[in-house]
Design a protein around this motif. Structure first.
Motif, PDB file in Angstrom:
ATOM      1  N   LYS A   4      24.911  55.710  50.384  1.00 51.14           N
ATOM      2  CA  LYS A   4      25.030  56.813  49.435  1.00 51.14           C
ATOM      3  C   LYS A   4      25.902  56.359  48.268  1.00 51.14           C
ATOM      4  O   LYS A   4      27.033  55.916  48.458  1.00 51.14           O
ATOM      5  CB  LYS A   4      25.639  58.042  50.115  1.00 51.14           C
ATOM      6  CG  LYS A   4      24.739  58.638  51.169  1.00 51.14           C
ATOM      7  CD  LYS A   4      25.371  59.869  51.768  1.00 51.14           C
ATOM      8  CE  LYS A   4      24.478  60.464  52.851  1.00 51.14           C
ATOM      9  NZ  LYS A   4      25.092  61.637  53.478  1.00 51.14           N
ATOM     10  N   PHE A   5      25.340  56.470  47.074  1.00 54.72           N
ATOM     11  CA  PHE A   5      26.029  56.010  45.869  1.00 54.72           C
ATOM     12  C   PHE A   5      26.200  57.167  44.888  1.00 54.72           C
ATOM     13  O   PHE A   5      25.339  58.050  44.807  1.00 54.72           O
ATOM     14  CB  PHE A   5      25.224  54.906  45.187  1.00 54.72           C
ATOM     15  CG  PHE A   5      25.031  53.678  46.025  1.00 54.72           C
ATOM     16  CD1 PHE A   5      26.003  52.687  46.071  1.00 54.72           C
ATOM     17  CD2 PHE A   5      23.879  53.506  46.769  1.00 54.72           C
ATOM     18  CE1 PHE A   5      25.831  51.555  46.835  1.00 54.72           C
ATOM     19  CE2 PHE A   5      23.689  52.371  47.542  1.00 54.72           C
ATOM     20  CZ  PHE A   5      24.670  51.389  47.573  1.00 54.72           C
ATOM     21  N   VAL A   6      27.284  57.130  44.140  1.00 53.84           N
ATOM     22  CA  VAL A   6      27.543  58.125  43.106  1.00 53.84           C
ATOM     23  C   VAL A   6      27.888  57.402  41.811  1.00 53.84           C
ATOM     24  O   VAL A   6      28.965  56.811  41.693  1.00 53.84           O
ATOM     25  CB  VAL A   6      28.708  59.067  43.504  1.00 53.84           C
ATOM     26  CG1 VAL A   6      28.969  60.077  42.404  1.00 53.84           C
ATOM     27  CG2 VAL A   6      28.430  59.744  44.832  1.00 53.84           C
ATOM     28  N   PRO A   7      26.972  57.411  40.827  1.00 52.95           N
ATOM     29  CA  PRO A   7      27.308  56.815  39.529  1.00 52.95           C
ATOM     30  C   PRO A   7      28.397  57.637  38.834  1.00 52.95           C
ATOM     31  O   PRO A   7      28.344  58.876  38.831  1.00 52.95           O
ATOM     32  CB  PRO A   7      25.993  56.881  38.747  1.00 52.95           C
ATOM     33  CG  PRO A   7      24.929  57.045  39.782  1.00 52.95           C
ATOM     34  CD  PRO A   7      25.573  57.834  40.886  1.00 52.95           C
ATOM     35  N   VAL A   8      29.382  56.970  38.271  1.00 55.15           N
ATOM     36  CA  VAL A   8      30.474  57.630  37.552  1.00 55.15           C
ATOM     37  C   VAL A   8      30.028  57.856  36.108  1.00 55.15           C
ATOM     38  O   VAL A   8      29.490  56.950  35.474  1.00 55.15           O
ATOM     39  CB  VAL A   8      31.760  56.777  37.596  1.00 55.15           C
ATOM     40  CG1 VAL A   8      32.861  57.390  36.750  1.00 55.15           C
ATOM     41  CG2 VAL A   8      32.221  56.610  39.042  1.00 55.15           C
ATOM     42  N   SER A  63      33.677  51.681  48.452  1.00 59.71           N
ATOM     43  CA  SER A  63      33.753  50.556  47.528  1.00 59.71           C
ATOM     44  C   SER A  63      33.461  51.038  46.121  1.00 59.71           C
ATOM     45  O   SER A  63      32.938  52.140  45.913  1.00 59.71           O
ATOM     46  CB  SER A  63      32.774  49.445  47.929  1.00 59.71           C
ATOM     47  OG  SER A  63      31.444  49.904  47.855  1.00 59.71           O
ATOM     48  N   LEU A  64      33.825  50.205  45.154  1.00 61.81           N
ATOM     49  CA  LEU A  64      33.532  50.444  43.748  1.00 61.81           C
ATOM     50  C   LEU A  64      32.618  49.315  43.284  1.00 61.81           C
ATOM     51  O   LEU A  64      32.878  48.148  43.576  1.00 61.81           O
ATOM     52  CB  LEU A  64      34.810  50.438  42.910  1.00 61.81           C
ATOM     53  CG  LEU A  64      35.883  51.460  43.277  1.00 61.81           C
ATOM     54  CD1 LEU A  64      37.147  51.220  42.461  1.00 61.81           C
ATOM     55  CD2 LEU A  64      35.364  52.872  43.064  1.00 61.81           C
ATOM     56  N   ILE A  65      31.571  49.675  42.555  1.00 59.73           N
ATOM     57  CA  ILE A  65      30.618  48.676  42.078  1.00 59.73           C
ATOM     58  C   ILE A  65      30.674  48.672  40.554  1.00 59.73           C
ATOM     59  O   ILE A  65      30.292  49.649  39.900  1.00 59.73           O
ATOM     60  CB  ILE A  65      29.200  48.977  42.586  1.00 59.73           C
ATOM     61  CG1 ILE A  65      29.234  49.035  44.120  1.00 59.73           C
ATOM     62  CG2 ILE A  65      28.222  47.918  42.089  1.00 59.73           C
ATOM     63  CD1 ILE A  65      28.040  49.690  44.742  1.00 59.73           C
ATOM     64  N   PHE A  66      31.193  47.569  40.012  1.00 55.86           N
ATOM     65  CA  PHE A  66      31.365  47.420  38.575  1.00 55.86           C
ATOM     66  C   PHE A  66      30.174  46.664  37.995  1.00 55.86           C
ATOM     67  O   PHE A  66      29.800  45.607  38.505  1.00 55.86           O
ATOM     68  CB  PHE A  66      32.636  46.610  38.278  1.00 55.86           C
ATOM     69  CG  PHE A  66      33.896  47.222  38.827  1.00 55.86           C
ATOM     70  CD1 PHE A  66      34.601  48.165  38.101  1.00 55.86           C
ATOM     71  CD2 PHE A  66      34.380  46.853  40.073  1.00 55.86           C
ATOM     72  CE1 PHE A  66      35.770  48.728  38.603  1.00 55.86           C
ATOM     73  CE2 PHE A  66      35.543  47.399  40.591  1.00 55.86           C
ATOM     74  CZ  PHE A  66      36.245  48.341  39.848  1.00 55.86           C
ATOM     75  N   LEU A  67      29.593  47.182  36.928  1.00 60.25           N
ATOM     76  CA  LEU A  67      28.589  46.449  36.162  1.00 60.25           C
ATOM     77  C   LEU A  67      29.283  46.090  34.857  1.00 60.25           C
ATOM     78  O   LEU A  67      29.574  46.963  34.034  1.00 60.25           O
ATOM     79  CB  LEU A  67      27.349  47.304  35.894  1.00 60.25           C
ATOM     80  CG  LEU A  67      26.230  46.583  35.146  1.00 60.25           C
ATOM     81  CD1 LEU A  67      25.621  45.475  36.009  1.00 60.25           C
ATOM     82  CD2 LEU A  67      25.152  47.568  34.731  1.00 60.25           C
ATOM     83  N   HIS A  68      29.625  44.809  34.716  1.00 56.78           N
ATOM     84  CA  HIS A  68      30.450  44.412  33.586  1.00 56.78           C
ATOM     85  C   HIS A  68      30.034  43.052  33.042  1.00 56.78           C
ATOM     86  O   HIS A  68      29.185  42.354  33.607  1.00 56.78           O
ATOM     87  CB  HIS A  68      31.928  44.430  33.973  1.00 56.78           C
ATOM     88  CG  HIS A  68      32.288  43.569  35.151  1.00 56.78           C
ATOM     89  ND1 HIS A  68      33.520  43.588  35.731  1.00 56.78           N
ATOM     90  CD2 HIS A  68      31.579  42.652  35.868  1.00 56.78           C
ATOM     91  CE1 HIS A  68      33.563  42.732  36.740  1.00 56.78           C
ATOM     92  NE2 HIS A  68      32.399  42.154  36.831  1.00 56.78           N
ATOM     93  N   THR A  69      30.655  42.693  31.940  1.00 58.17           N
ATOM     94  CA  THR A  69      30.468  41.386  31.314  1.00 58.17           C
ATOM     95  C   THR A  69      31.687  41.133  30.444  1.00 58.17           C
ATOM     96  O   THR A  69      32.610  41.955  30.402  1.00 58.17           O
ATOM     97  CB  THR A  69      29.141  41.321  30.515  1.00 58.17           C
ATOM     98  OG1 THR A  69      28.840  39.972  30.185  1.00 58.17           O
ATOM     99  CG2 THR A  69      29.208  42.160  29.243  1.00 58.17           C
ATOM    100  N   LEU A 189      29.854  52.108  36.307  1.00 54.50           N
ATOM    101  CA  LEU A 189      30.676  52.121  37.519  1.00 54.50           C
ATOM    102  C   LEU A 189      30.002  53.044  38.517  1.00 54.50           C
ATOM    103  O   LEU A 189      29.624  54.171  38.175  1.00 54.50           O
ATOM    104  CB  LEU A 189      32.090  52.620  37.199  1.00 54.50           C
ATOM    105  CG  LEU A 189      33.037  52.803  38.376  1.00 54.50           C
ATOM    106  CD1 LEU A 189      33.351  51.474  39.051  1.00 54.50           C
ATOM    107  CD2 LEU A 189      34.334  53.473  37.911  1.00 54.50           C
ATOM    108  N   THR A 190      29.867  52.577  39.752  1.00 54.67           N
ATOM    109  CA  THR A 190      29.247  53.369  40.817  1.00 54.67           C
ATOM    110  C   THR A 190      30.151  53.344  42.048  1.00 54.67           C
ATOM    111  O   THR A 190      30.703  52.290  42.383  1.00 54.67           O
ATOM    112  CB  THR A 190      27.856  52.805  41.182  1.00 54.67           C
ATOM    113  OG1 THR A 190      27.024  52.821  40.017  1.00 54.67           O
ATOM    114  CG2 THR A 190      27.197  53.614  42.275  1.00 54.67           C
ATOM    115  N   LEU A 191      30.307  54.499  42.700  1.00 48.90           N
ATOM    116  CA  LEU A 191      31.064  54.591  43.946  1.00 48.90           C
ATOM    117  C   LEU A 191      30.095  54.515  45.120  1.00 48.90           C
ATOM    118  O   LEU A 191      29.034  55.120  45.085  1.00 48.90           O
ATOM    119  CB  LEU A 191      31.802  55.925  44.049  1.00 48.90           C
ATOM    120  CG  LEU A 191      32.690  56.393  42.920  1.00 48.90           C
ATOM    121  CD1 LEU A 191      33.289  57.736  43.284  1.00 48.90           C
ATOM    122  CD2 LEU A 191      33.771  55.391  42.632  1.00 48.90           C
TER     123      LEU A 191
END
Length: 194
Positions: A4-8, A63-69, A189-191
Motif C-alpha cells: 500500500k502506497f500513498v503519494p505525497v 518506508s519513504l520512496i524518493f524520486l530524485h535527481t 515522494l511516496t510513503l
C-alpha cells in the motif's frame, strides 16, 4: 512489506520550474514510476537549498520512496567526482539531506549520496551509474527531447524507516550548500504504509 502506497502531494512545496532538468516527456499527475504509485509534475520540482524546505507528512510509514535527481554543471564534474578525497566518489559523496522529523521530536538524517542512491540528471561520460543501491527508473530513463544523445536520468531510492510505529511529522530537505557543486531536486515522494 506492505504493497500500500500513498503519494505525497508536493503541490504547495514546489519551488522550481525544473527547466534546467529538461524533463518534458514525463507523465503528469497520478502515475507509476518504477512500479511505485507516484504523483508527478514534470514542470515542477522541489530544489534543495541551504535553508530547509519543509515537506509536511503527518503519517506513519514503513518506508519513504524518493524520486530524485541532481544537477552538476559540466565544469564542476571533476570537483564532484573527486571531492576532498577519492573516497567521496567511491563511497557516495553526500549531496543533500532529507531530515525525517517524527512526532515525538526525534530526527533522522537520510542522505542523498552521489553514485549510491542518486546521480547526475545527465550521464557522465566514462562513468557508470549502475552502482550498488542506485537504480534507474525504467519508466523515466529516456525523458529528454533535445536530441543531444543524452538520457535525462531520475533515481528512485527507498529508505526503510527504522521507526514505522511513530508518525513522521515532516521532512526537511536541504542541499549541502557550497560543500558540494550539486543542485539536488526532489520530483516525487511516496510513503509505503506499515
Amino acid at each position: 512489506a506492505s504493497r500500500k502506497f500513498v503519494p505525497v502531494d508536493l503541490g504547495k512545496i514546489f519551488n522550481d520550474d525544473a527547466q534546467l532538468l529538461k524533463l518534458r516527456n514525463l507523465p503528469s499527475g497520478e502515475t507509476a514510476m518504477g512500479g511505485v504509485p507516484t504523483r508527478l509534475f514534470p514542470s515542477r520540482a522541489v530544489r534543495g537549498d541551504v535553508r530547509p524546505t519543509v515537506i509536511p507528512v503527518g503519517a506513519k510509514a514503513a518506508s519513504l520512496i524518493f524520486l530524485h535527481t541532481q544537477y552538476c554543471a559540466p565544469e564542476d564534474l571533476p570537483k564532484l567526482r573527486l571531492g576532498h578525497r577519492i573516497t567521496g566518489w567511491m563511497n557516495g559523496r553526500k549531496t543533500a539531506v532529507y531530515r525525517v522529523c517524527y512526532s515525538d521530536g526525534r530526527k533522522i538524517p537520510v542522505y542523498s549520496r552521489n553514485t549510491i542512491n542518486n546521480g547526475n540528471v545527465y550521464p557522465v561520460r566514462g562513468f557508470t551509474a549502475s552502482e550498488i543501491g542506485m537504480r534507474y527508473i525504467p519508466d523515466a530513463r529516456f525523458v529528454r527531447d533535445d536530441n543531444d544523445g543524452k538520457d535525462g536520468l531520475l533515481y528512485q531510492y527507498e529508505w526503510v524507516n527504522p521507526r514505522p510505529e511513530v508518525p513522521i511529522e515532516r521532512i526537511e530537505f536541504t542541499s549541502m550548500g557550497d560543500l558540494v557543486p550539486v543542485t539536488p531536486y526532489l520530483l516525487a515522494l511516496t510513503l509505503r504504509e506499515p
